[in-house]
Design a protein around this motif. Structure first.
Motif, mmCIF file in Angstrom:
data_model
loop_
_atom_site.group_PDB
_atom_site.id
_atom_site.type_symbol
_atom_site.label_atom_id
_atom_site.label_comp_id
_atom_site.label_asym_id
_atom_site.label_seq_id
_atom_site.Cartn_x
_atom_site.Cartn_y
_atom_site.Cartn_z
ATOM 1 N N ALA A 36 16.096 19.631 43.877
ATOM 2 C CA ALA A 36 14.895 18.979 44.394
ATOM 3 C C ALA A 36 14.012 18.522 43.241
ATOM 4 O O ALA A 36 13.964 19.151 42.182
ATOM 5 N N ALA A 37 13.323 17.423 43.455
ATOM 6 C CA ALA A 37 12.362 16.935 42.460
ATOM 7 C C ALA A 37 11.222 17.939 42.354
ATOM 8 O O ALA A 37 10.887 18.619 43.318
ATOM 9 N N CYS A 38 10.633 18.025 41.180
ATOM 10 C CA CYS A 38 9.509 18.934 41.015
ATOM 11 C C CYS A 38 8.455 18.309 40.111
ATOM 12 O O CYS A 38 8.720 17.336 39.405
ATOM 13 N N GLU A 39 7.267 18.907 40.141
ATOM 14 C CA GLU A 39 6.128 18.364 39.421
ATOM 15 C C GLU A 39 5.966 18.996 38.048
ATOM 16 O O GLU A 39 6.124 20.192 37.877
ATOM 17 N N VAL A 40 5.639 18.143 37.092
ATOM 18 C CA VAL A 40 5.374 18.535 35.708
ATOM 19 C C VAL A 40 4.023 17.941 35.339
ATOM 20 O O VAL A 40 3.694 16.838 35.764
ATOM 21 N N GLU A 41 3.248 18.672 34.554
ATOM 22 C CA GLU A 41 1.985 18.116 34.068
ATOM 23 C C GLU A 41 2.003 18.058 32.552
ATOM 24 O O GLU A 41 2.307 19.041 31.882
ATOM 25 N N LEU A 42 1.674 16.878 32.033
ATOM 26 C CA LEU A 42 1.509 16.683 30.596
ATOM 27 C C LEU A 42 0.021 16.586 30.325
ATOM 28 O O LEU A 42 -0.669 15.768 30.913
ATOM 29 N N SER A 43 -0.468 17.430 29.441
ATOM 30 C CA SER A 43 -1.882 17.456 29.090
ATOM 31 C C SER A 43 -2.055 16.888 27.684
ATOM 32 O O SER A 43 -1.105 16.844 26.905
ATOM 33 N N ASP A 44 -3.266 16.468 27.363
ATOM 34 C CA ASP A 44 -3.550 16.066 25.988
ATOM 35 C C ASP A 44 -4.333 17.160 25.254
ATOM 36 O O ASP A 44 -4.918 16.928 24.213
ATOM 37 N N GLU A 45 -4.267 18.391 25.803
ATOM 38 C CA GLU A 45 -4.894 19.555 25.167
ATOM 39 C C GLU A 45 -3.950 20.109 24.104
ATOM 40 O O GLU A 45 -2.839 20.559 24.414
ATOM 41 N N LEU A 46 -4.368 20.071 22.857
ATOM 42 C CA LEU A 46 -3.554 20.545 21.746
ATOM 43 C C LEU A 46 -3.391 22.059 21.809
ATOM 44 O O LEU A 46 -4.359 22.792 21.993
ATOM 45 N N ILE A 47 -2.158 22.538 21.684
ATOM 46 C CA ILE A 47 -1.864 23.973 21.657
ATOM 47 C C ILE A 47 -1.860 24.403 20.190
ATOM 48 O O ILE A 47 -1.056 23.907 19.401
ATOM 49 N N GLU A 48 -2.758 25.315 19.844
ATOM 50 C CA GLU A 48 -2.897 25.758 18.458
ATOM 51 C C GLU A 48 -1.572 26.271 17.905
ATOM 52 O O GLU A 48 -0.848 27.015 18.562
ATOM 53 N N GLY A 49 -1.256 25.845 16.701
ATOM 54 C CA GLY A 49 -0.067 26.322 16.008
ATOM 55 C C GLY A 49 1.224 25.631 16.390
ATOM 56 O O GLY A 49 2.289 25.993 15.887
ATOM 57 N N THR A 50 1.170 24.637 17.275
ATOM 58 C CA THR A 50 2.403 23.983 17.711
ATOM 59 C C THR A 50 2.492 22.518 17.323
ATOM 60 O O THR A 50 3.565 21.949 17.364
ATOM 61 N N ASN A 51 1.365 21.885 16.999
ATOM 62 C CA ASN A 51 1.326 20.441 16.786
ATOM 63 C C ASN A 51 1.840 19.726 18.036
ATOM 64 O O ASN A 51 2.531 18.720 17.962
ATOM 65 N N ALA A 52 1.538 20.302 19.205
ATOM 66 C CA ALA A 52 1.996 19.762 20.486
ATOM 67 C C ALA A 52 0.922 20.026 21.545
ATOM 68 O O ALA A 52 -0.065 20.714 21.283
ATOM 69 N N PHE A 113 18.685 14.511 33.871
ATOM 70 C CA PHE A 113 17.394 14.594 34.531
ATOM 71 C C PHE A 113 16.525 13.443 34.048
ATOM 72 O O PHE A 113 16.668 13.000 32.913
ATOM 73 N N THR A 114 15.629 12.999 34.916
ATOM 74 C CA THR A 114 14.678 11.960 34.534
ATOM 75 C C THR A 114 13.259 12.486 34.737
ATOM 76 O O THR A 114 13.004 13.277 35.636
ATOM 77 N N LEU A 115 12.375 12.047 33.865
ATOM 78 C CA LEU A 115 10.960 12.396 33.960
ATOM 79 C C LEU A 115 10.187 11.079 34.054
ATOM 80 O O LEU A 115 10.278 10.256 33.145
ATOM 81 N N THR A 116 9.491 10.896 35.168
ATOM 82 C CA THR A 116 8.737 9.672 35.409
ATOM 83 C C THR A 116 7.381 10.026 35.987
ATOM 84 O O THR A 116 7.210 11.107 36.566
ATOM 85 N N PRO A 117 6.393 9.141 35.843
ATOM 86 C CA PRO A 117 5.084 9.433 36.435
ATOM 87 C C PRO A 117 5.210 9.617 37.944
ATOM 88 O O PRO A 117 6.008 8.938 38.596
ATOM 89 N N ARG A 118 4.463 10.579 38.460
ATOM 90 C CA ARG A 118 4.479 10.833 39.901
ATOM 91 C C ARG A 118 3.858 9.658 40.622
ATOM 92 O O ARG A 118 2.825 9.134 40.217
ATOM 93 N N GLN A 119 4.478 9.232 41.665
ATOM 94 C CA GLN A 119 3.999 8.078 42.451
ATOM 95 C C GLN A 119 2.988 8.498 43.476
ATOM 96 O O GLN A 119 3.043 9.434 44.113
#
Length: 119
Positions: A36-52, A113-119
């Protein structure tokens, strides 16, 4: 002594997108529709120590990917995005195959697998 001049053309490189351009709700889909398709969230909050940046998805959502460990962060690359663990090490790479269309590719070169913006 003679001097020879030549010109070289540099290949165009892909731009590195800003995290703010990709932040938001995305959908992870099994390319073969076995999960089943599922939801993922990408944030622009920097995680300390990861450069991500913060990556959020349920363990159940990510289970079909069969990753060695669950990612907690992501970072854009010119040709895709890297999912990382808490210390910034790569857990998975998603190739950019079209604008805002990322794929986890299997060892045969086919999308798993594909990752695309949720519609």
């Amino acid at each position: 002594m003679s001097l020879m001049l030549s010109s070289t053309t540099l290949a165009n490189s892909l731009p590195l997108l800003a995290p703010s351009a990709l932040k938001g709700h995305w959908q992870l889909n099994d390319a073969e529709n076995k999960a089943a398709a599922c939801e993922v969230e990408l944030s622009d909050e920097l995680i300390e120590g990861t450069n991500a940046y913060r990556f959020t998805a349920s363990a159940q959502c990510l289970q079909p990917l069969a990753l060695a460990e669950l990612p907690v962060a992501w970072r854009p690359t010119p040709d895709g995005m890297t999912l990382t663990n808490a210390d910034g090490s790569m857990v998975a790479f998603l190739a950019l195959t079209a604008p805002k269309h990322y794929e986890v590719i299997n060892h045969h070169g086919k999308p798993r697998f594909t990752l695309t913006p949720r519609q």
